[in-house]
Scaffold this motif. Structure first.
Motif, short mmCIF file in Angstrom:
data_model
loop_
_atom_site.label_atom_id
_atom_site.label_comp_id
_atom_site.label_asym_id
_atom_site.label_seq_id
_atom_site.Cartn_x
_atom_site.Cartn_y
_atom_site.Cartn_z
N GLY A 143 0.82 -1.19 0.00
CA GLY A 143 0.00 0.00 0.00
C GLY A 143 0.86 1.24 0.00
N ILE A 144 0.18 2.37 -0.06
CA ILE A 144 0.88 3.65 -0.10
C ILE A 144 0.11 4.66 0.76
CG2 ILE A 144 -0.27 4.29 -2.26
CD1 ILE A 144 2.26 5.85 -3.00
N ASP A 145 0.84 5.35 1.62
CA ASP A 145 0.23 6.37 2.48
C ASP A 145 0.36 7.71 1.77
OD1 ASP A 145 -0.67 8.07 4.43
OD2 ASP A 145 0.97 7.69 5.83
N LEU A 146 -0.70 8.13 1.14
CA LEU A 146 -0.68 9.38 0.38
C LEU A 146 -0.76 10.62 1.26
CD1 LEU A 146 -2.97 8.18 -2.50
CD2 LEU A 146 -0.51 8.53 -2.59
N SER A 147 -1.02 10.43 2.55
CA SER A 147 -1.07 11.59 3.45
C SER A 147 0.28 11.86 4.09
CB SER A 147 -2.12 11.36 4.54
OG SER A 147 -1.73 10.28 5.38
N GLY A 148 1.26 11.01 3.86
CA GLY A 148 2.58 11.18 4.44
C GLY A 148 3.39 12.26 3.74
N PRO A 149 4.58 12.54 4.26
CA PRO A 149 5.44 13.56 3.64
C PRO A 149 5.98 13.09 2.28
CG PRO A 149 6.58 12.49 5.46
CD PRO A 149 5.18 11.96 5.45
N VAL A 150 6.28 14.06 1.42
CA VAL A 150 6.78 13.79 0.07
C VAL A 150 8.02 14.64 -0.18
CG1 VAL A 150 6.26 13.99 -2.40
CG2 VAL A 150 4.47 13.29 -0.82
N VAL A 151 9.02 14.05 -0.84
CA VAL A 151 10.19 14.78 -1.28
C VAL A 151 10.15 14.82 -2.81
CG1 VAL A 151 12.71 14.82 -1.41
CG2 VAL A 151 11.58 14.09 0.70
N VAL A 152 10.27 16.02 -3.37
CA VAL A 152 10.28 16.21 -4.82
C VAL A 152 11.66 16.70 -5.22
CG1 VAL A 152 9.28 17.48 -6.75
CG2 VAL A 152 7.82 16.80 -4.83
N ALA A 153 12.34 15.94 -6.08
CA ALA A 153 13.65 16.36 -6.59
C ALA A 153 13.43 17.37 -7.72
CB ALA A 153 14.43 15.16 -7.10
N TRP A 154 14.19 18.47 -7.69
CA TRP A 154 14.02 19.53 -8.68
C TRP A 154 15.36 19.92 -9.27
CZ3 TRP A 154 10.17 21.61 -11.25
CH2 TRP A 154 10.41 22.77 -11.98
N ASP A 155 15.48 19.79 -10.59
CA ASP A 155 16.70 20.26 -11.27
C ASP A 155 16.39 21.30 -12.33
OD1 ASP A 155 15.61 18.83 -13.36
OD2 ASP A 155 17.30 17.48 -13.61
N GLY A 156 15.13 21.72 -12.41
CA GLY A 156 14.75 22.76 -13.36
C GLY A 156 14.52 22.28 -14.78
N SER A 157 14.69 20.99 -15.03
CA SER A 157 14.54 20.48 -16.40
C SER A 157 13.06 20.43 -16.80
CB SER A 157 15.13 19.07 -16.50
OG SER A 157 14.38 18.17 -15.71
N ARG A 158 12.84 20.27 -18.09
CA ARG A 158 11.48 20.13 -18.61
C ARG A 158 10.81 18.91 -18.00
NH1 ARG A 158 9.22 17.15 -22.25
NH2 ARG A 158 11.15 16.36 -23.12
#
Length: 195
Positions: A143-158
């Motif tokens: 399963g997946i806990d969608l209410s938990g914290p999320v980390v999004v990696a960002w490098d500015g690419s398209r």
């Protein structure tokens, strides 16, 4: 809100199914199950002609038919809208074609070497060719806990821009979103702009 799930009788199916159900429920969406029966690698059976291919496909069809009955029985007791599509073809091409109207594809990662390579490598192929995001689920997940914290990696690419934009419905369910700048931003948007 349209979630595409590869159904296939392998060690990752339960984790894919549970994650797909969790996401579909959370978004009030629709689950589309795709069952693909793939032709065998004919080169391995050189000299045997179509008989071996037909026999292998028939065995795979019988195995997947039993799997389909089990999964459909389970889906009947779940609180999500769903449909089922059976097809014969190569898994990567079949998933790509079916993803045309999907908002998310649920596939497996980190499968054992016992799983055929067309299933084991599918998530990587789909991320390059599909028209929507891929939720890659390890076989050990339940399963997946969608209410938990999320980390999004960002490098500015398209690609990062598209991934962030497509993930907004899921990010909205999270208790906390952390945007992590990775390397030097390639595009015109800084991590602050993306936030």
């Amino acid at each position: 809100k349209s979630v595409l799930l590869l159904t296939h009788d392998d060690e990752g199916q339960e984790s894919r199914l549970q994650a797909a159900l969790d996401v579909t429920r959370a978004l009030g969406g629709h689950l589309s199950c795709l069952d693909v029966i793939s032709p065998p690698d004919i080169a391995a059976y050189a000299g045997y002609g179509g008989y071996i291919e037909t026999t292998i496909i028939d065995r795979e069809r019988d195995r997947e038919s039993a799997n389909k009955a089990r999964v459909k029985a389970r889906l009947a007791s779940e609180d999500v809208a769903w449909d089922w599509c059976d097809t014969v073809g190569f898994k990567a091409e079949s998933v790509e074609a079916a993803s045309a109207l999907a908002d998310l594809i649920v596939l497996s990662i980190r499968l054992s070497d016992d799983v055929p390579s067309d299933v084991r490598n599918l998530a990587g192929q789909a991320t390059r060719k599909a028209r929507c995001p891929v939720l890659a689920v390890p076989a050990s997940a339940r399963g997946i806990d969608l209410s938990g914290p999320v980390v999004v990696a960002w490098d500015g690419s398209r690609e990062a821009e598209e991934a962030l934009r497509e993930a907004v419905p899921l990010l909205a369910l999270s208790s906390n979103v952390v945007l992590l700048g990775v390397g030097d931003p390639e595009g015109p948007y800084t991590p602050e702009d993306a936030a």
